[in-house]
Enzyme design. Structure first.
Site: not given
Ligand code: UD1
Ligand code: UDP
Length: 370
Positions: A101, A123, A137, A209, A211, A242
């Site tokens: 999502d 999913e 999402e 993590h 939003r 995160h």
């Molecule tokens: C995203 C997804 C969320 C999912 C989550 C999993 C959207 C809108 N959100 O949220 O559904 O649950 O991923 O973790 O698609 N960043 C880093 N390094 C990384 C990853 C992220 O620095 O490897 C930081 C960056 O500043 C980036 C910010 O996190 O811009 C946000 O990343 P983004 O993918 O937009 O949103 P998440 O909160 O990670």
């Molecule tokens: N996870 C991981 N390392 C971490 C935290 C989470 O590998 O430090 C894994 C966790 O086991 C799960 C997935 O990341 O499979 C969940 O990702 P996240 O919580 O970022 O996203 P969401 O599931 O909420 O979209």
């Protein structure tokens, strides 16, 4: 060796959870002689995605390297659409698979729709029925559900959600969630936690993590953990943080330098599964962890007001506690103090899958293309 009759299938991964949940599908498709497989990483996440790709030995064929620090939804979506359009025009796949999502999923579904390429949604069918929660999402899922050709749903409940939205029954396939395939493969390895904790001490594992929890709700989550850690000096609290700056800033400010709170960088999946296995209970707003914890027999308290994963709650192995300090503290303390309440939640039932979801997805595609 590929032939002209092979079907070109692109598997897309953008963020950490997409890669974990798509890895079993990629591995299953690799074994199919009729498939010309491409892995496309949008890299909506960079480091978090690379951690997972390393664990599963996946090397993307195409990498859009999209992530920017603190990226906004509109620019992320716009940049994804432009880059995806070029890739799809060049690759001309027979099918594209997306998972979950995220913004990546929405952008891929839309770009494929514009070019008439069928999309398989892994999913599919999860709903809260509140378009604003989880944000964005729920909207991503609803829109992807309108555009997808195959809907691979984890449970009977998610199938019903799609039927209610008018999706044709013959396009819905109950497969289970591929996260359980990934989890069981990794959990079978004997990996120790990268943190020294005395064997007799209990561990509470925490992640946050979302939003919709940025700002006050996350501050309340942290205050509850702070108070719980102070009240329970015999318990350790591990919080892999995160990297979203909206998360790191608050968590570091409120929880750093406390004797029994351990803040860490995100753990790679192997070590995170080791942490899940070692934990006594879990506090999280994550989607994937709500699915994994019950499969490992770990009670999970969900730090959200609504969830699109009601099955674990209905079966009594997860509980929705929201983000109020008192509610989080009370529910956690009950589990720490009362073994009857604890045992009732630590049942080890897995409502989301049996570890064979990827196999079922590949069989559906095989039948379609044969
Ligand atoms: C995203 C997804 C969320 C999912 C989550 C999993 C959207 C809108 N959100 O949220 O559904 O649950 O991923 O973790 O698609 N960043 C880093 N390094 C990384 C990853 C992220 O620095 O490897 C930081 C960056 O500043 C980036 C910010 O996190 O811009 C946000 O990343 P983004 O993918 O937009 O949103 P998440 O909160 O990670
Ligand atoms: N996870 C991981 N390392 C971490 C935290 C989470 O590998 O430090 C894994 C966790 O086991 C799960 C997935 O990341 O499979 C969940 O990702 P996240 O919580 O970022 O996203 P969401 O599931 O909420 O979209």
């Amino acid at each position: 060796m590929n032939t002209d009759n092979d079907k070109k299938i692109i598997c897309v991964v953008g963020t950490r959870p997409e890669a974990i949940k798509m890895a079993p599908v990629i591995q299953a498709l690799k074994n199919e002689p009729w498939v010309d497989l491409r892995v496309l990483a949008t890299a909506q996440h960079r480091h978090l995605l690379d951690q997972v790709l390393n664990v599963f030995g996946i090397e993307p064929d195409i990498d859009l390297n999209i992530m920017r620090p603190n990226q906004a939804l509109t620019t992320l979506t716009a940049r994804l659409l432009l880059d995806l359009d070029d890739v799809l025009l060049a690759e001309k796949p027979d099918a594209v698979l997306v998972q979950g999502d995220t913004t990546t999923v929405l952008a891929v579904a839309l770009a494929c729709f514009y070019q008439g390429i069928p999309v398989g949604h892994v999913e599919a069918g999860l709903r809260t029925w509140n378009i604003n929660n989880p944000f964005p999402e729920e909207a991503n899922r609803v829109i992807t559900g309108k555009l997808a050709h195959w809907h691979f749903v984890p449970t009977e409940g998610s199938r019903h959600n799609l039927l209610r939205e008018g999706v044709a029954d013959e396009k819905i396939f109950i497969t289970g969630n591929t996260v359980i395939d990934a989890l069981l493969t990794i959990a079978a390895r004997n990996i120790t936690l990268p943190l020294q904790i005395e064997p007799d001490r209990r561990l509470v594992l925490i992640t946050a993590h979302r939003r919709e929890n940025f700002g006050e709700p996350l501050r309340h989550i942290c205050l509850a953990i702070q108070a719980l850690a102070q009240k329970n000096p015999d318990v350790d609290f591990l919080f892999p943080v995160h990297p979203n700056p909206n998360v790191t800033d608050i968590v570091n400010k409120l929880l750093a330098n406390k004797p029994n709170i351990h803040l860490s960088a995100p753990l790679d999946y192997v070590h995170f599964v080791a942490a899940l296995k070692r934990s006594y209970l879990i506090l999280t707003d994550s989607g994937g962890i709500q699915e994994e914890a019950p499969a490992l027999g770990k009670p999970v308290l969900v730090l959200r007001d609504e969830t699109e994963r009601p099955e674990a709650i209905e079966q009594g192995v997860a509980k929705l506690v929201g983000t109020h300090v008192d509610h989080i503290m009370q529910a956690t303390q009950h589990l720490l103090d009362d073994t009857t309440i604890y045992q009732a939640m630590a049942k080890g039932i897995s409502p989301y899958g049996d570890g064979h979801a990827a196999e079922r997805i590949v069989n559906v595609l095989k039948e379609h293309f044969s």
